[in-house]
Design an enzyme around this catalytic site. Structure first.
Site, PDB file in Angstrom:
ATOM      1  N   TYR A  35       2.070-127.747  22.391  1.00 47.03           N
ATOM      2  CA  TYR A  35       0.632-127.503  22.600  1.00 47.03           C
ATOM      3  C   TYR A  35      -0.145-128.816  22.587  1.00 47.03           C
ATOM      4  CZ  TYR A  35      -4.110-125.675  21.703  1.00 47.03           C
ATOM      5  OH  TYR A  35      -5.445-125.397  21.763  1.00 47.03           O
ATOM      6  N   SER A  91      -8.829-130.104  23.152  1.00 45.52           N
ATOM      7  CA  SER A  91      -8.695-129.654  21.762  1.00 45.52           C
ATOM      8  C   SER A  91      -8.783-130.832  20.811  1.00 45.52           C
ATOM      9  CB  SER A  91      -7.341-128.962  21.578  1.00 45.52           C
ATOM     10  OG  SER A  91      -7.120-128.679  20.204  1.00 45.52           O
TER      11      SER A  91
HETATM   12  N1  LIG Z   1      -9.657-121.173  19.650  1.00 46.85           N
HETATM   13  C1  LIG Z   1      -9.587-122.420  19.254  1.00 46.85           C
HETATM   14  O1  LIG Z   1      -9.744-122.743  18.078  1.00 46.85           O
HETATM   15  C2  LIG Z   1      -9.317-123.510  20.214  1.00 46.85           C
HETATM   16  C3  LIG Z   1      -9.263-124.813  19.735  1.00 46.85           C
HETATM   17  C4  LIG Z   1      -9.018-125.833  20.619  1.00 46.85           C
HETATM   18  C5  LIG Z   1      -8.839-125.568  21.956  1.00 46.85           C
HETATM   19  N2  LIG Z   1      -8.899-124.281  22.405  1.00 46.85           N
HETATM   20  C6  LIG Z   1      -8.676-124.047  23.820  1.00 46.85           C
HETATM   21  O2  LIG Z   1      -9.691-123.223  24.343  1.00 46.85           O
HETATM   22  C7  LIG Z   1      -9.176-122.509  25.447  1.00 46.85           C
HETATM   23  C8  LIG Z   1      -9.550-121.025  25.273  1.00 46.85           C
HETATM   24  O3  LIG Z   1      -8.925-120.542  24.125  1.00 46.85           O
HETATM   25  P1  LIG Z   1      -9.386-119.231  23.349  1.00 46.85           P
HETATM   26  O4  LIG Z   1      -9.325-119.586  21.934  1.00 46.85           O
HETATM   27  O5  LIG Z   1     -10.642-118.688  23.895  1.00 46.85           O
HETATM   28  O6  LIG Z   1      -8.153-118.277  23.644  1.00 46.85           O
HETATM   29  P2  LIG Z   1      -8.024-116.891  24.408  1.00 46.85           P
HETATM   30  O7  LIG Z   1      -6.592-116.511  24.311  1.00 46.85           O
HETATM   31  O8  LIG Z   1      -9.035-115.944  23.881  1.00 46.85           O
HETATM   32  O9  LIG Z   1      -8.376-117.251  25.870  1.00 46.85           O
HETATM   33  C9  LIG Z   1      -7.467-117.832  26.743  1.00 46.85           C
HETATM   34  C10 LIG Z   1      -7.515-117.106  28.058  1.00 46.85           C
HETATM   35  O10 LIG Z   1      -6.682-117.782  28.979  1.00 46.85           O
HETATM   36  C11 LIG Z   1      -5.998-116.814  29.730  1.00 46.85           C
HETATM   37  N3  LIG Z   1      -4.757-117.360  30.272  1.00 46.85           N
HETATM   38  C12 LIG Z   1      -3.619-117.652  29.629  1.00 46.85           C
HETATM   39  N4  LIG Z   1      -2.699-118.114  30.489  1.00 46.85           N
HETATM   40  C13 LIG Z   1      -3.271-118.118  31.694  1.00 46.85           C
HETATM   41  C14 LIG Z   1      -2.825-118.486  32.986  1.00 46.85           C
HETATM   42  N5  LIG Z   1      -1.580-118.922  33.201  1.00 46.85           N
HETATM   43  N6  LIG Z   1      -3.687-118.373  34.008  1.00 46.85           N
HETATM   44  C15 LIG Z   1      -4.935-117.915  33.796  1.00 46.85           C
HETATM   45  N7  LIG Z   1      -5.414-117.562  32.617  1.00 46.85           N
HETATM   46  C16 LIG Z   1      -4.586-117.664  31.572  1.00 46.85           C
HETATM   47  C17 LIG Z   1      -5.749-115.684  28.781  1.00 46.85           C
HETATM   48  O11 LIG Z   1      -5.495-114.474  29.459  1.00 46.85           O
HETATM   49  C18 LIG Z   1      -7.037-115.672  27.967  1.00 46.85           C
HETATM   50  O12 LIG Z   1      -7.993-114.795  28.496  1.00 46.85           O
HETATM   51  C19 LIG Z   1      -7.686-122.781  25.485  1.00 46.85           C
HETATM   52  O13 LIG Z   1      -7.419-123.789  26.415  1.00 46.85           O
HETATM   53  C20 LIG Z   1      -7.407-123.306  24.098  1.00 46.85           C
HETATM   54  O14 LIG Z   1      -6.275-124.124  24.041  1.00 46.85           O
HETATM   55  C21 LIG Z   1      -9.115-123.241  21.545  1.00 46.85           C
END
Ligand SMILES: NC(=O)c1ccc[n+]([C@@H]2O[C@H](COP(=O)([O-])OP(=O)(O)OC[C@H]3O[C@@H](n4cnc5c(N)ncnc54)[C@H](O)[C@@H]3O)[C@@H](O)[C@H]2O)c1
Ligand SMILES: [Zn+2]
Length: 679
Positions: A569, A556
């Site tokens: 986080y 991130s």
């Molecule tokens: N959306 C953003 O702006 C953003 C920014 C920086 C980093 N990220 C990172 O990107 C990644 C995906 O995020 P997203 O925005 O698509 O969110 P999201 O919530 O849509 O996807 C996350 C997925 O991870 C799964 N998950 C959660 N805990 C879990 C576990 N213990 N075991 C297996 N699966 C698990 C959830 O069920 C979900 O499907 C994350 O690591 C997040 O921190 C997102």
């Protein structure tokens, strides 16, 4: 039936015959029908033959898969046929017999269909028929089983001469309804489509019934002590533990996707005394050689052998297999033979455990396994009645390295950039993970979608493709046992793992004073520990495969940017970011690259944003939640909204064919945030 056109009747018959695996192997065999249409050029009737074109499958054949030739011109080829040494030239001549645009490309078997004087002809590869065709006394068995209704045709490589042979036999034996083609399969005919179909089924079922009634009790010999099937759970665990090594063995010359089969047919074969002798004799039907190679690699250890001993022995056997295959190539190749296509096995048999089959993609790997299962059925039938006697090595080579087959391979479309690669993406039921899985699959990878909820993981997989492309599995990445189970499921589904995307995550936004110990632990369990566990289990497979690999962390912007209300986080994101550097340093020796992507502000499709974080952020910034994406865009240097697809594209670039020399890198995908610039 009568109101169907001739080609429609042919398609219906082909689909019926081809959809029952007892009648023919996948994409094996071909069917034809002759009939009259009006020639649009002369207005006169013209006799045509419709015949399954090159490469199609009877079970799913459609009219577009038929080649259409003018019968008078096709039969006129007999007058210019220069003899068996130059029979391959006749395939090119078929193009001059086509009616109109001709439909699908005519196959090598077109001559048999056109030259045989019957309105409807079926050529099939039934296990029961090939069992008779490969029995040492196949000719005698044929007359014993069928009397004079079915005639023996000695082995000959498919082509124009085989067509002439069968046509002559039919003419000499007006009472016959078909023939057994030595070492190969069957051909049947009839005046009507129904008659041809009935004759085909009669030949197939009569052979099967004869084998059932007359076979000796143990065609593969007595049970071998210690070679029986392991109990299912143990067998699958051992298969998964061996899979990486075995995929590496199959992929030394070129990367392969794998398929695992532990059916009773395979396990019973490997449990019996004669399996080493029979496996060494190799397959026989011409369809099989390109898909299964001449023979499999067979582990010569009992089911109880440890994983370590099995791996050590498999590696020795692999060296021996390669030498043996090179010897086979060198003994048989002539100056104009195509170059050797790699010396690794396509079928690997492990007693008590099952069969691993390989191909350039999952479908090819699966079909190779089906073909070897066909071969086992054939050997059981032949040994039950007589002795299994496949065609000899030189003939096998002439098929495997046939110039016409080589030309077909050369015509195949260029593989996609990630073809043959197997990817596991965590947290891929939605958001960035699903977009990444979609992108990697679109670029040719097989993808395994791991997420907390099985139904959601399976639904995402189904959205991406069928079982040959995508698999959904349930796994909580913070649970070591669940992670291992997901890795095992991936290697049993596709043979191994090349590419891991640590994407699973969740986000709590709280001040230091509001963050509980459990909040902190949860964030670290899923992101820091979860990605560590997944990297560890996947790296074990990658190291066993000796094929390199890629691990990508979805970290991130917050791994480098410091702001309020983000202690749990952002701290665990920084942990993930340092795992990238640590593992890049450690795993480089195995050719494994480890990189990261730093997204920011991906609102669309993100479960993290939908489940409170977005509302919270919107409130903090004083905008409506639905406008949060646009709000974030305005904060960026490029003034663009970041979508899940943009993260997916970055993952593809890091793992794709262009970025071969980069490891330990983080790529920001945030539309430009100066405070998160890396330095
Ligand atoms: N959306 C953003 O702006 C953003 C920014 C920086 C980093 N990220 C990172 O990107 C990644 C995906 O995020 P997203 O925005 O698509 O969110 P999201 O919530 O849509 O996807 C996350 C997925 O991870 C799964 N998950 C959660 N805990 C879990 C576990 N213990 N075991 C297996 N699966 C698990 C959830 O069920 C979900 O499907 C994350 O690591 C997040 O921190 C997102
Ligand atoms: Zn055939």
């Amino acid at each position: 039936m009568t109101d169907l056109t001739v080609p429609q009747q042919l398609i219906a018959r082909s689909n019926r015959l081809g959809s029952d695996p007892k009648n023919t192997n996948y994409a094996g065999g071909n069917t034809s029908a002759k009939g009259t249409e009006t020639d649009p050029v002369t207005g006169q009737p013209v006799e045509l033959v419709w015949v399954k074109g090159s490469g199609g499958d009877l079970g799913t054949l459609k009219e577009a898969g038929l080649a259409v030739l003018r019968l008078d011109r096709m039969r006129a080829l007999v007058d210019v046929y220069p003899g068996i040494e130059r029979e391959d030239e006749m395939v090119a001549a078929f193009d001059y017999c086509l009616h109109g645009k001709g439909g699908a490309a005519p196959s090598i078997d077109t001559a048999m269909h056109g030259l045989v004087d019957a309105a409807h002809v079926d050529h099939l590869h039934p296990d029961s028929g090939i069992a008779i065709a490969t029995a040492a006394d196949g000719e005698a068995l044929t007359s014993k089983i069928y009397g004079d209704k079915v005639v023996w045709v000695p082995w000959r490589r498919p082509g124009f001469q085989l067509g002439l042979d069968i046509a002559a036999i039919k003419e000499k034996n007006p009472q016959a309804v078909g023939c057994i083609l030595g070492g190969h399969g069957i051909t049947a005919w009839g005046d009507t489509s129904d008659e041809a179909e009935a004759n085909s089924l009669w030949i197939i079922d009569t052979a099967a019934a004869y084998i059932a009634e007359n076979s000796k009790a143990e065609p593969f010999g007595p049970a071998l002590d210690g070679y029986g099937a392991l109990p299912e759970a143990e067998r699958r665990a051992k298969a998964a533990a061996l899979a990486g090594t075995i995929r590496g063995i199959a992929s030394k010359d070129r990367p392969m996707v794998g398929h695992f089969t532990d059916s009773d047919v395979v396990l019973d074969f490997l449990a019996a005394a004669e399996h080493p002798r029979l496996a060494a004799l190799g397959t026989s039907c011409p369809d099989h050689f390109l898909r299964t190679k001449v023979k499999p690699l067979v582990l010569d250890l009992p089911a109880s052998a440890s994983v370590e001993d099995s791996i050590a022995r498999l590696k020795e056997l692999h060296e021996a297999y390669r030498e043996d295959y090179q010897g086979y190539y060198d003994r048989n190749a002539t100056a104009d033979s195509p170059a050797i296509r790699g010396a690794d096995p396509l079928i690997v048999l492990v007693p008590g455990v099952g069969m691993f089959s390989f191909g350039k993609d999952k479908q090819t790997a699966r079909v190779a396994g089906e073909f070897y299962t066909n071969a086992i059925n054939v050997m059981r039938g032949a040994e039950g009645l007589s002795t299994y006697a496949p065609i000899d090595e030189a003939e096998k080579f002439r098929i495997e390295y046939w110039a016409l087959e080589e030309a077909k391979l050369q015509r195949m479309p260029k593989p996609k950039p990630l073809a043959s690669r197997i990817a596991l993406i965590t947290g891929a039921a939605g958001g960035i993970g699903k977009a990444t899985a979609k992108k990697l699959a679109a670029e040719g990878a097989c993808v395994v979608i791991a997420d907390l909820n099985l139904e959601k993981a399976q639904a995402a997989a189904a959205e991406i493709g069928g079982a040959d492309v995508a698999l959904g599995v349930a796994a909580d990445v913070s649970d070591e046992v669940a992670v291992q189970a997901a890795i095992d499921a991936a290697v049993l589904a596709f043979g191994g793992i090349d590419l891991v995307v640590n994407n699973a995550g969740l986000s709590l936004s709280k001040s230091l004073l509001d963050t509980t110990g459990e909040d902190f632990d949860l964030q670290h369990r899923v992101m820091a520990k979860g990605s560590f566990l997944v990297s560890k289990a996947a790296a074990k497979v990658m190291i066993d495969q000796e094929m390199g690999g890629d691990i990508v962390y979805i970290s991130s912007k917050n791994s480098v940017f410091a702001g309020p209300n983000n202690i749990a986080y952002s701290a665990t994101k920084a942990n993930q970011a340092h795992q990238v550097r640590l593992l890049a340093a450690e795993l480089g020796a195995h050719g494994i690259k480890v990189n990261g992507v730093n997204p920011d502000g991906v609102v669309q499709g993100s479960g993290i944003f939908a489940s409170g974080w977005g509302a919270n952020r919107a409130a903090v910034y004083g905008v409506e939640e639905k406008d949060l994406g646009k709000f974030y865009a305005q904060r960026t240097i490029l003034k663009k909204e970041v979508l899940p697809e943009h993260i997916a594209n970055a993952v593809f670039v890091l793992c794709g064919p262009e970025m071969t020399h980069t490891t330990g890198l983080h790529v920001p995908v945030d539309a430009g945030v100066a405070a998160a610039f890396l330095r």
